[in-house]
Scaffold this active site. Structure first.
Site, PDB file in Angstrom:
ATOM      1  N   ARG A 104      33.387  23.454  14.532  1.00 24.92           N
ATOM      2  CA  ARG A 104      33.076  22.353  13.655  1.00 24.92           C
ATOM      3  C   ARG A 104      31.843  22.114  13.095  1.00 24.92           C
ATOM      4  NH1 ARG A 104      37.525  23.753  14.485  1.00 24.92           N
ATOM      5  NH2 ARG A 104      39.198  22.487  14.639  1.00 24.92           N
TER       6      ARG A 104
ATOM      7  N   SER B   3      41.010  15.381  12.282  1.00 21.52           N
ATOM      8  CA  SER B   3      40.665  14.856  13.402  1.00 21.52           C
ATOM      9  C   SER B   3      38.954  14.047  13.086  1.00 21.52           C
ATOM     10  CB  SER B   3      40.419  16.142  14.165  1.00 21.52           C
ATOM     11  OG  SER B   3      41.846  17.046  13.819  1.00 21.52           O
TER      12      SER B   3
ATOM     13  N   GLU C 130      33.856  13.964  14.006  1.00 20.59           N
ATOM     14  CA  GLU C 130      33.860  15.849  13.578  1.00 20.59           C
ATOM     15  C   GLU C 130      33.534  14.916  11.554  1.00 20.59           C
ATOM     16  OE1 GLU C 130      37.256  17.854  14.048  1.00 20.59           O
ATOM     17  OE2 GLU C 130      36.852  18.211  11.817  1.00 20.59           O
TER      18      GLU C 130
END
Ligand SMILES: Cc1cc2nc3c(=O)[nH]c(=O)nc-3n(C[C@H](O)[C@H](O)[C@H](O)COP(=O)(O)OP(=O)(O)OC[C@H]3O[C@@H](n4cnc5c(N)ncnc54)[C@H](O)[C@@H]3O)c2cc1C
Length: 346
Positions: free
Chosen positions: A165, A239, A336
């Site tokens: 990520r 997320s 994130e």
């Protein structure tokens, strides 16, 4: 010619439905318009923020500069051999549409990334990933435009520093380039990765023995729909935190104390990944609401704006969850989602 709008409310451009005002706002539909917008920002000495589908951002304040909403769309096959296809898309193209078109053409490589929100141009920014696949697995190159000079530059995979990520566009080149177009290499021959998240089980329940990429994409879409809240119904940004990665030694210590701890192989050898959703759940946040916000009842990793939450309420929730997990496990969760401006360490 571009139109510069003033004092535009940004909340409706984000899937979390949160955001202040953009002092200046414009939509670009091609390279000429992009260059015009960059020139305008340079001449008026305004900072730039690039907005894609708004599915991975939390805008906590008004933005004093120019927000450029990317609507440069389109995709085409630019090279083909007997076994492979080099497929290019402009960065404002919808990611789901890009994946759907690829599987409709019987191409393999994007099917596990089906049904991810947002634009093609944001995909390399966090090296999007799901069901055991990441963008970097099919990435060939991208062309990006320097926001200051307006010059174009080609980035190969090694230049992008892809990680879990993460990429150079979230680090040293953050806010410096507009990703203009992306090329991926896809296979004409079946090359599937069915080992994650129950894909195999659904295929066998449907009695599909030799699935096509289209069938896998449909299964992934089905799986995601059963677990993830739809932003149009329950605003969220997917997320919210990354899964923390720890050394084997640290992990052993944690496992001794919490024998039921969940874990996966990390993004590098000798690293163990711990699902942040499990940590958040164990810390007592799953399904618990604090005013208008809370962590989703079916997946604790997703922060949901249940009822017109303010940015301050979301920020308080982020801090609460980080603190709760730190207290219980001595692990620090990292968001994130791109928080703008970034969180300060306090
Ligand atoms: C329900 C849900 C599920 C999700 N599931 C996943 C998942 O499984 N895996 C995953 O990886 N992500 C997931 N996401 C997050 C999100 O879909 C991706 O990160 C997506 O790539 C963001 O695209 P966007 O266009 O909405 O980006 P935005 O939110 O608009 O922007 C994100 C960041 O990228 C920058 N940016 C955007 N476009 C450009 C460009 N052209 N050039 C340079 N910088 C740019 C922005 O400035 C910002 O910093 C999910 C989100 C939701 C809402």
């Amino acid at each position: 010619m571009i139109k510069i709008q003033r004092q535009v409310v940004l909340a409706s451009y984000t899937t979390l439905r949160i955001g202040g005002l953009a002092r200046f706002f414009t939509v670009v539909k091609n390279l000429e318009e992009l260059k015009e917008a960059l020139r305008w920002a340079r001449e008026n000495k305004k900072e730039i923020f690039i907005l894609g589908g708004g599915s991975n951002i939390l805008l906590t304040k008004s933005f004093p500069g120019l927000v450029i909403k990317n609507e440069i769309t389109g995709s085409e096959i630019i090279r083909e051999t007997e076994k492979s296809v080099w497929y290019q898309a402009y960065s404002g193209e919808n990611w789901q549409k890009f994946v759907e078109t690829s599987v409709r053409h019987h191409l393999y490589g994007l099917e596990n990334l089906a049904s991810i929100y947002g634009t093609v141009g944001a995909a390399p920014v966090q090296n999007i990933g799901a069901y055991g696949a990441e963008l970097k697995d099919v990435f060939v190159s991208l062309e990006a435009i320097n926001l200051k000079t307006g010059r174009s530059k080609i980035f190969k995979a090694a230049d992008c520093h892809f990680a879990y990520r993460d990429s150079i566009f979230k680090k040293s080149l953050k806010g410096k380039y507009f990703i203009y177009r992306l090329t991926v290499k896809l296979s004409k021959e079946p090359r599937l990765n069915l080992n994650y998240g129950g894909i195999k089980d659904i295929l066998s329940a449907k009695k599909i023995k030799t699935p096509t990429s289209k069938q896998v994409a449909l299964v992934v879409t089905e799986l995601r729909a059963s677990k993830l809240p739809v932003p149009a119904v329950l605003p969220n940004a997917g997320s919210f935190f990354k899964n923390p990665e720890v050394s084997e030694k640290e992990f052993k210590k944690l496992q001794k104390r919490w024998p039921e701890i969940k874990f996966f192989p990390g993004s590098k050898p000798k690293l163990i990944k711990i699902p942040a959703g499990w940590l958040i759940e164990q810390a007592g946040f799953k399904g618990k609401r604090y005013g208008a916000v809370g962590m989703y009842e079916k997946q604790a990793l997703i922060l949901v704006n249940y009822d017109g939450a303010s940015a301050a309420e979301v920020l308080a929730q982020i801090k609460r969850v980080i603190k709760g997990v730190k207290k219980r496990f001595d692990l620090t969760l990292e968001p994130e989602v791109n928080i703008i401006p970034p969180l300060t360490k306090k």
